[in-house]
Write an enzyme that holds these catalytic residues in place. Structure first.
Site, short mmCIF file in Angstrom:
data_model
loop_
_atom_site.label_atom_id
_atom_site.label_comp_id
_atom_site.label_asym_id
_atom_site.label_seq_id
_atom_site.Cartn_x
_atom_site.Cartn_y
_atom_site.Cartn_z
N HIS A 239 0.84 -1.21 0.00
CA HIS A 239 0.00 0.00 0.00
C HIS A 239 0.87 1.26 0.00
O HIS A 239 0.61 2.20 -0.75
CB HIS A 239 -0.93 -0.03 1.21
CG HIS A 239 -1.89 1.11 1.27
ND1 HIS A 239 -1.75 2.14 2.17
CD2 HIS A 239 -3.00 1.38 0.55
CE1 HIS A 239 -2.75 2.99 2.00
NE2 HIS A 239 -3.52 2.56 1.02
N ASP B 69 -6.20 1.84 -1.90
CA ASP B 69 -6.89 1.57 -0.64
C ASP B 69 -7.73 0.31 -0.72
O ASP B 69 -7.70 -0.53 0.19
CB ASP B 69 -7.77 2.76 -0.26
CG ASP B 69 -6.99 3.99 0.20
OD1 ASP B 69 -5.74 3.91 0.30
OD2 ASP B 69 -7.63 5.03 0.45
#
Length: 122
Positions: free
Chosen positions: A47, A89
């Site tokens: 991420h 996300d």
């Protein structure tokens, strides 16, 4: 936007994003260095790398749009940069969900002093 990221974690992984993932391992939460400690921490590493590739907007502050279609999160909107943030996300939240069985409480509130190894490249 970080609050939206938390919402996606709640929706997809079924856990409080801030509580479970805000202070986990070497990469979940602010900053990140060293070696990811397990599969969940690696979700955060990936991420962070994803956010690092975003240009033209601020992944932590800019608000994006998404919808839920047949149980799936679909990132939308006219701004490709914000759509990319949403995809980072969403993919991390899916990664958290897929690794719930290996989430290890010993990595929650993990001390940074154990994250000193050189970081691997994205």
């Amino acid at each position: 936007h970080l609050l939206q990221f938390g919402d996606l974690i709640d929706k997809i992984a079924g856990r409080s994003g801030f509580w479970y993932y805000g202070f986990y391992g070497c990469y979940c939460g602010l900053g990140g260095r060293g070696r990811p400690q397990d599969a969940t921490d690696r979700c955060c590493f990936v991420h962070d790398c994803c956010y690092g590739k975003v240009t033209g907007c601020d992944p932590k502050k800019d608000i994006y749009t998404y919808s839920e279609e047949n149980g799936a999160i679909v990132c939308g909107g006219d701004n490709p940069c914000k759509k990319e943030i949403c995809e980072c996300d969403r993919d991390a939240a899916i990664c958290f969900r897929d690794n719930l069985d290996t989430y290890d409480n010993k990595y929650w509130l993990f001390p940074n002093k154990y994250c000193k190894e050189e970081s691997e490249p994205c």
